[in-house]
Design a protein around this motif. Structure first.
Motif, PDB file in Angstrom:
ATOM      1  N   ARG A  44       0.837  -1.237  -0.099  1.00 18.48           N
ATOM      2  CA  ARG A  44       0.076  -0.130  -0.017  1.00 18.48           C
ATOM      3  C   ARG A  44       0.876   1.208  -0.004  1.00 18.48           C
ATOM      4  NH1 ARG A  44      -2.124   0.813   4.629  1.00 18.48           N
ATOM      5  NH2 ARG A  44      -4.166   1.615   3.997  1.00 18.48           N
ATOM      6  N   LEU A  45       0.504   2.203  -1.027  1.00 15.61           N
ATOM      7  CA  LEU A  45       1.313   3.445  -1.029  1.00 15.61           C
ATOM      8  C   LEU A  45       0.214   4.411  -0.697  1.00 15.61           C
ATOM      9  CD1 LEU A  45       3.461   3.776  -4.310  1.00 15.61           C
ATOM     10  CD2 LEU A  45       4.024   3.981  -1.988  1.00 15.61           C
ATOM     11  N   SER A  46       0.473   5.202   0.433  1.00 14.20           N
ATOM     12  CA  SER A  46      -0.754   6.047   1.077  1.00 14.20           C
ATOM     13  C   SER A  46      -0.125   7.564   0.599  1.00 14.20           C
ATOM     14  CB  SER A  46      -0.389   5.967   2.573  1.00 14.20           C
ATOM     15  OG  SER A  46      -1.408   7.151   3.121  1.00 14.20           O
ATOM     16  N   HIS A  47      -1.191   8.101   0.256  1.00 11.80           N
ATOM     17  CA  HIS A  47      -1.108   9.591  -0.020  1.00 11.80           C
ATOM     18  C   HIS A  47      -1.168  10.592   1.117  1.00 11.80           C
ATOM     19  CE1 HIS A  47      -0.431   9.617  -4.511  1.00 11.80           C
ATOM     20  NE2 HIS A  47      -1.336   8.238  -4.341  1.00 11.80           N
ATOM     21  N   PHE A  48      -1.022  10.110   2.131  1.00  8.82           N
ATOM     22  CA  PHE A  48      -1.291  10.866   3.397  1.00  8.82           C
ATOM     23  C   PHE A  48      -0.446  12.320   3.318  1.00  8.82           C
ATOM     24  CE2 PHE A  48       0.689  12.238   7.559  1.00  8.82           C
ATOM     25  CZ  PHE A  48      -0.504  12.605   8.192  1.00  8.82           C
ATOM     26  N   SER A  49       0.868  11.928   3.026  1.00 11.70           N
ATOM     27  CA  SER A  49       1.647  13.179   3.151  1.00 11.70           C
ATOM     28  C   SER A  49       1.549  14.153   2.078  1.00 11.70           C
ATOM     29  CB  SER A  49       3.146  12.662   3.183  1.00 11.70           C
ATOM     30  OG  SER A  49       3.413  11.874   1.972  1.00 11.70           O
ATOM     31  N   GLU A  50       1.139  13.505   0.981  1.00  6.25           N
ATOM     32  CA  GLU A  50       0.518  14.226  -0.301  1.00  6.25           C
ATOM     33  C   GLU A  50      -0.639  15.392   0.004  1.00  6.25           C
ATOM     34  OE1 GLU A  50       3.688  12.860  -2.040  1.00  6.25           O
ATOM     35  OE2 GLU A  50       2.145  11.377  -1.179  1.00  6.25           O
ATOM     36  N   CYS A  51      -1.459  14.773   0.675  1.00  8.79           N
ATOM     37  CA  CYS A  51      -2.814  15.452   1.000  1.00  8.79           C
ATOM     38  C   CYS A  51      -2.568  16.382   1.860  1.00  8.79           C
ATOM     39  CB  CYS A  51      -3.840  14.352   1.336  1.00  8.79           C
ATOM     40  SG  CYS A  51      -4.610  13.359   0.175  1.00  8.79           S
ATOM     41  N   ILE A  52      -1.719  16.114   2.995  1.00  8.27           N
ATOM     42  CA  ILE A  52      -1.379  17.221   4.141  1.00  8.27           C
ATOM     43  C   ILE A  52      -0.664  18.327   3.665  1.00  8.27           C
ATOM     44  CG2 ILE A  52       0.423  16.184   5.447  1.00  8.27           C
ATOM     45  CD1 ILE A  52      -0.938  16.597   7.932  1.00  8.27           C
ATOM     46  N   GLY A  53       0.391  17.944   2.678  1.00 13.30           N
ATOM     47  CA  GLY A  53       1.267  18.905   2.047  1.00 13.30           C
ATOM     48  C   GLY A  53       0.496  19.817   1.219  1.00 13.30           C
ATOM     49  N   LEU A  54      -0.519  19.366   0.478  1.00  6.93           N
ATOM     50  CA  LEU A  54      -1.161  20.176  -0.509  1.00  6.93           C
ATOM     51  C   LEU A  54      -2.069  20.973   0.303  1.00  6.93           C
ATOM     52  CD1 LEU A  54      -1.829  17.542  -3.372  1.00  6.93           C
ATOM     53  CD2 LEU A  54      -0.341  19.444  -3.523  1.00  6.93           C
ATOM     54  N   GLY A  81      10.331  20.426   3.409  1.00  2.25           N
ATOM     55  CA  GLY A  81      10.887  20.808   2.158  1.00  2.25           C
ATOM     56  C   GLY A  81      10.610  20.360   0.891  1.00  2.25           C
ATOM     57  N   TYR A  82       9.918  19.319   0.866  1.00  2.00           N
ATOM     58  CA  TYR A  82       9.273  18.957  -0.417  1.00  2.00           C
ATOM     59  C   TYR A  82       8.531  19.824  -1.239  1.00  2.00           C
ATOM     60  CZ  TYR A  82       5.236  18.245   2.332  1.00  2.00           C
ATOM     61  OH  TYR A  82       4.311  18.501   3.447  1.00  2.00           O
ATOM     62  N   ARG A  83       7.943  20.891  -0.406  1.00  2.00           N
ATOM     63  CA  ARG A  83       7.076  21.993  -0.885  1.00  2.00           C
ATOM     64  C   ARG A  83       8.034  22.811  -1.960  1.00  2.00           C
ATOM     65  NH1 ARG A  83       5.239  24.287   4.299  1.00  2.00           N
ATOM     66  NH2 ARG A  83       5.911  26.164   3.262  1.00  2.00           N
ATOM     67  N   LEU A  84       9.263  22.795  -2.078  1.00  2.00           N
ATOM     68  CA  LEU A  84      10.121  23.513  -3.107  1.00  2.00           C
ATOM     69  C   LEU A  84      10.027  22.789  -4.260  1.00  2.00           C
ATOM     70  CD1 LEU A  84      13.684  23.752  -1.136  1.00  2.00           C
ATOM     71  CD2 LEU A  84      11.401  25.339  -1.104  1.00  2.00           C
ATOM     72  N   VAL A  85       9.347  21.637  -4.276  1.00  3.44           N
ATOM     73  CA  VAL A  85       8.959  20.756  -5.777  1.00  3.44           C
ATOM     74  C   VAL A  85       7.641  21.095  -6.036  1.00  3.44           C
ATOM     75  CG1 VAL A  85       9.171  18.600  -6.903  1.00  3.44           C
ATOM     76  CG2 VAL A  85      11.017  19.469  -5.032  1.00  3.44           C
ATOM     77  N   THR A  86       6.676  20.643  -5.051  1.00  4.64           N
ATOM     78  CA  THR A  86       5.460  20.310  -5.325  1.00  4.64           C
ATOM     79  C   THR A  86       4.634  21.824  -5.632  1.00  4.64           C
ATOM     80  OG1 THR A  86       4.813  20.684  -3.081  1.00  4.64           O
ATOM     81  CG2 THR A  86       5.236  18.305  -3.838  1.00  4.64           C
ATOM     82  N   GLU A  87       4.833  22.923  -4.784  1.00  5.18           N
ATOM     83  CA  GLU A  87       4.415  24.244  -4.706  1.00  5.18           C
ATOM     84  C   GLU A  87       4.751  24.797  -6.298  1.00  5.18           C
ATOM     85  OE1 GLU A  87       5.072  26.496  -1.491  1.00  5.18           O
ATOM     86  OE2 GLU A  87       3.835  25.303  -0.291  1.00  5.18           O
ATOM     87  N   PRO A  88       5.951  24.819  -6.722  1.00  2.00           N
ATOM     88  CA  PRO A  88       6.189  25.622  -7.895  1.00  2.00           C
ATOM     89  C   PRO A  88       5.706  24.904  -9.083  1.00  2.00           C
ATOM     90  CG  PRO A  88       8.086  25.830  -6.496  1.00  2.00           C
ATOM     91  CD  PRO A  88       7.257  24.905  -5.808  1.00  2.00           C
ATOM     92  N   PHE A  89       5.812  23.446  -9.041  1.00  2.00           N
ATOM     93  CA  PHE A  89       5.476  22.629 -10.180  1.00  2.00           C
ATOM     94  C   PHE A  89       3.995  22.689 -10.381  1.00  2.00           C
ATOM     95  CE2 PHE A  89       4.910  18.861 -12.600  1.00  2.00           C
ATOM     96  CZ  PHE A  89       6.341  18.783 -13.502  1.00  2.00           C
ATOM     97  N   LEU A  90       3.191  22.552  -9.345  1.00  2.00           N
ATOM     98  CA  LEU A  90       1.727  22.455  -9.151  1.00  2.00           C
ATOM     99  C   LEU A  90       1.179  23.732  -9.804  1.00  2.00           C
ATOM    100  CD1 LEU A  90       0.731  19.782  -6.534  1.00  2.00           C
ATOM    101  CD2 LEU A  90       0.784  19.652  -9.089  1.00  2.00           C
ATOM    102  N   SER A  91       1.902  25.102  -9.540  1.00  2.00           N
ATOM    103  CA  SER A  91       1.378  26.139  -9.805  1.00  2.00           C
ATOM    104  C   SER A  91       1.367  26.333 -11.448  1.00  2.00           C
ATOM    105  CB  SER A  91       2.309  27.278  -9.476  1.00  2.00           C
ATOM    106  OG  SER A  91       2.177  27.269  -7.958  1.00  2.00           O
ATOM    107  N   PHE A 126      15.258  18.296   6.365  1.00  2.00           N
ATOM    108  CA  PHE A 126      14.450  19.261   5.641  1.00  2.00           C
ATOM    109  C   PHE A 126      13.324  18.763   4.735  1.00  2.00           C
ATOM    110  CE2 PHE A 126      14.650  22.436   1.977  1.00  2.00           C
ATOM    111  CZ  PHE A 126      13.745  23.207   2.627  1.00  2.00           C
ATOM    112  N   PHE A 127      13.902  17.598   4.027  1.00  3.32           N
ATOM    113  CA  PHE A 127      12.957  16.971   3.018  1.00  3.32           C
ATOM    114  C   PHE A 127      12.183  15.847   3.439  1.00  3.32           C
ATOM    115  CE2 PHE A 127      16.159  19.234   0.521  1.00  3.32           C
ATOM    116  CZ  PHE A 127      15.488  19.875  -0.494  1.00  3.32           C
ATOM    117  N   ASP A 128      12.626  15.040   4.345  1.00  3.15           N
ATOM    118  CA  ASP A 128      11.948  13.879   4.796  1.00  3.15           C
ATOM    119  C   ASP A 128      10.582  14.016   5.561  1.00  3.15           C
ATOM    120  OD1 ASP A 128      11.954  11.010   5.070  1.00  3.15           O
ATOM    121  OD2 ASP A 128      12.793  11.146   6.956  1.00  3.15           O
TER     122      ASP A 128
END
Length: 443
Positions: free
Chosen positions: A66-76, A129-139, A243-245
Motif C-alpha cells: 500500500r502506498l498512502s497519499h497521506f503526506s501528499e494530501c497534508i502537504g497540498l 522541504g518537499y514544498r520546494l518541488v510541489t508548490e512551484p510545479f503544481l502552480s 529538511f525533505f524527509d
C-alpha cells in the motif's frame, strides 16, 4: 583522538547546519511567496477526478503493498492555503487541514476543494522541504506531470548511485562474475523496494531522491575515508535529509552511509575490520545527530517566531509518546521489526526475494566459515544494529507508516549480501615466515 581536531570537526558541522538552516528558510519562504494557490487547487481537483490519488482513501495498491497519499494530501492542504498575512510564520508553521478520524486527511482536502471550509492547525513538526518541488510545479503543471517527472528524476538519482560501479563494466575490464553480481543486486533492489513506483507519491519521491543523492555524494568522496574528515559531511546530510524527509527513513540514510564508509575503509584502504566498524557506527550516529539537530532548530525558530509576532505556538512534545510507543500505544520489543518484514513481503513477489537473500547469505557464510573469513561478514551484519535501534525508538511511528519505513529491510538484505560477497572476495591474510623467530606469523 586529537581533541583539537574533534573541536574543529564539531565547529565545521555546526557551521554547515547554520548554512543549511538559512538556505532552508529562504528557499521555503520563496516557494511560498511564488506559489499560486488557485492554480494548485485546480491541479489537485483534476488529480482527484482522474484518480491520481489511487482509491477514494488515497491509497495506491501494488500487489498487497500500500502506498498512502497521506503526506501528499497534508502537504497540498498547505499549498492551497490563501496567501498569508504573515509569511514568516506561515512558512515556519506550515498550516495544514485538521482531519478527524475516521475521516482521512484526503477527505478533508477534497471537502476543502469543494468549498467546505475546514479547520487548520500548525503542522510545524517537520520542515516540509518537499514544498520546494510541489508548490512551484503544481502552480503551472498537473499532478500527473509531477508524478511522471518525479519518477524520472528518482530513476536518475538511482543511476547516480549505481554509476560508480559501472565504469569498469563499460571499459570491458570487469569479470563476468562482477557484472552478474551488479545485475543481480540491482534487480533485487528494484524487486524488493517500491523505488520504481514511488513517483506516484511525490513527497516520498523527493525524500528518496535526496537520500539517493546523499548516498551518491558519499560514494564519490575523494581521498581516504577518515572519521573526522567525513563526519561534517554526514552530519550535514542528516540535516538536509530532515529538511525533505517525513520521518520515514533517517535510519536508512544512516545505514547506506555507514555501509559505504565500512566497505571503502576495509576493501579499498585495507583498514582493520574492528576499527572500521566502530567508525562506521559513529558516522551512522552522526547522521542521526544531524537529522535531530535540524529538527530541533526548526522548533526553536517556530517558538521564537511565535513570541516575536505574538502568535501561540507549541512544540509537539505529545508526539514523542506516540512515536515511542508500539502498536496500540504499548511497546513490544522487535514488534516494529516484525511489521517491517511483513510489509516487505507485501511487494508483488512476496517472500521469495527475502528467502533468496537469506539463502544466499547462508551459502556465503558457509564458504566464509571454511575459509576463516566469517568475521568480515558478521561485521557487515553489525552495521544494521544502530538503524534498527532507531526504528525501535520510534516504534509506533515505524509501525503506523510501515509502507514507507519498511525500506530499511530490503536495503539491508541486499546491501548486506553485496557487502558479504565483497568481504569474501578480499584477499585472505597472508602467511609469511619470520626467520628470526623460526615460526609463522600473519602479516
Amino acid at each position: 583522538m586529537d581533541l583539537i581536531a574533534v573541536v574543529k570537526t564539531s565547529a565545521q558541522a555546526l557551521a554547515a547546519l547554520a548554512v543549511i538552516v538559512v538556505l532552508a528558510c529562504l528557499s521555503l519562504g520563496l516557494a511560498d511567496a511564488l506559489r499560486r494557490p488557485e492554480a494548485i487547487q485546480d491541479a489537485v481537483r483534476e488529480a482527484f477526478t482522474t484518480q491520481s490519488f489511487g482509491d477514494p482513501e488515497g491509497i495506491e495498491r501494488i500487489g498487497r503493498h500500500r502506498l498512502s497519499h497521506f503526506s501528499e494530501c497534508i502537504g497540498l492542504s498547505t499549498a492551497i492555503a490563501p496567501v498569508a498575512t504573515n509569511p514568516v510564520t506561515f512558512t515556519l508553521q506550515s498550516p495544514a487541514l485538521l482531519w478527524q478520524p475516521p475521516r482521512s486527511i484526503c477527505d478533508s482536502l477534497r471537502e476543502q476543494l469543494a468549498g467546505t471550509e475546514q479547520p487548520h492547525f500548525a503542522y510545524s513538526r517537520y520542515w516540509h522541504g518537499y514544498r520546494l518541488v510541489t508548490e512551484p510545479f503544481l502552480s503551472f503543471f498537473s499532478y500527473r506531470s509531477l508524478q511522471l517527472w518525479g519518477s524520472a528524476f528518482l530513476i536518475l538519482c538511482a543511476f547516480l548511485v549505481l554509476a560508480p560501479f559501472l565504469p569498469p563494466v563499460a571499459r570491458g575490464t570487469a569479470s563476468p562474475a562482477r557484472i552478474a553480481t551488479l545485475a543481480a543486486v540491482t534487480a533485487l533492489g528494484l524487486v524488493m523496494t517500491d523505488l520504481p513506483i514511488s513517483g506516484l507519491t511525490p513527497t516520498h519521491m523527493v525524500s528518496l531522491s535526496v537520500l539517493l543523492l546523499c548516498w551518491a555524494v558519499a560514494l564519490r568522496k575523494r581521498g581516504p575515508m577518515e572519521l573526522l574528515g567525513f563526519a561534517p559531511w554526514v552530519f550535514a546530510m542528516g540535516a538536509i535529509y530532515n529538511f525533505f524527509d517525513f520521518l520515514y527513513n533517517p535510519d536508512l540514510l544512516a545505514y547506506v552511509l555507514g555501509w559505504t564508509f565500512l566497505l571503502r575503509a576495509v576493501l579499498a584502504e585495507q583498514r582493520p575490520l574492528g576499527a572500521s566498524l566502530v567508525q562506521a557506527i559513529l558516522l551512522q550516529g552522526t547522521v542521526i545527530a544531524g537529522y535531530i539537530a535540524m529538527w530541533a532548530v526548526k522548533w526553536v525558530l517556530v517558538i521564537l517566531a511565535g513570541r516575536i509576532f505574538g502568535e501561540q505556538t507549541s512544540v509537539p512534545s505529545q508526539d514523542f509518546a506516540r512515536w515511542f510507543g508500539g502498536g496500540d500505544g504499548v511497546y513490544r520489543p522487535l514488534q516494529s521489526l516484525y511489521e517491517l518484514v511483513i510489509e516487505s513481503a507485501t511487494m508483488p513477489l512476496g517472500w521469495w526475494p527475502i528467502a533468496a537473500c537469506l539463502l544466499a547469505w547462508l551459502v556465503l557464510l558457509s564458504i566464509a566459515l571454511r575459509r576463516g573469513q566469517a568475521t568480515g561478514m558478521l561485521t557487515i551484519l553489525a552495521l544494521t544494529f544502530l538503524p534498527l535501534l532507531v526504528l525501535e525508538l520510534k516504534a509506533n511511528h515505524t509501525i503506523q507508516h510501515a509502507p514507507f519505513t519498511f525500506r530499511l529491510i530490503p536495503f539491508a538484505l541486499v546491501l548486506s549480501l553485496a557487502g558479504a560477497a565483497a568481504m569474501l572476495g578480499r584477499s585472505a591474510p597472508v602467511t609469511t615466515i619470520a626467520p628470526e623467530h623460526g615460526g609463522r606469523v600473519r602479516s
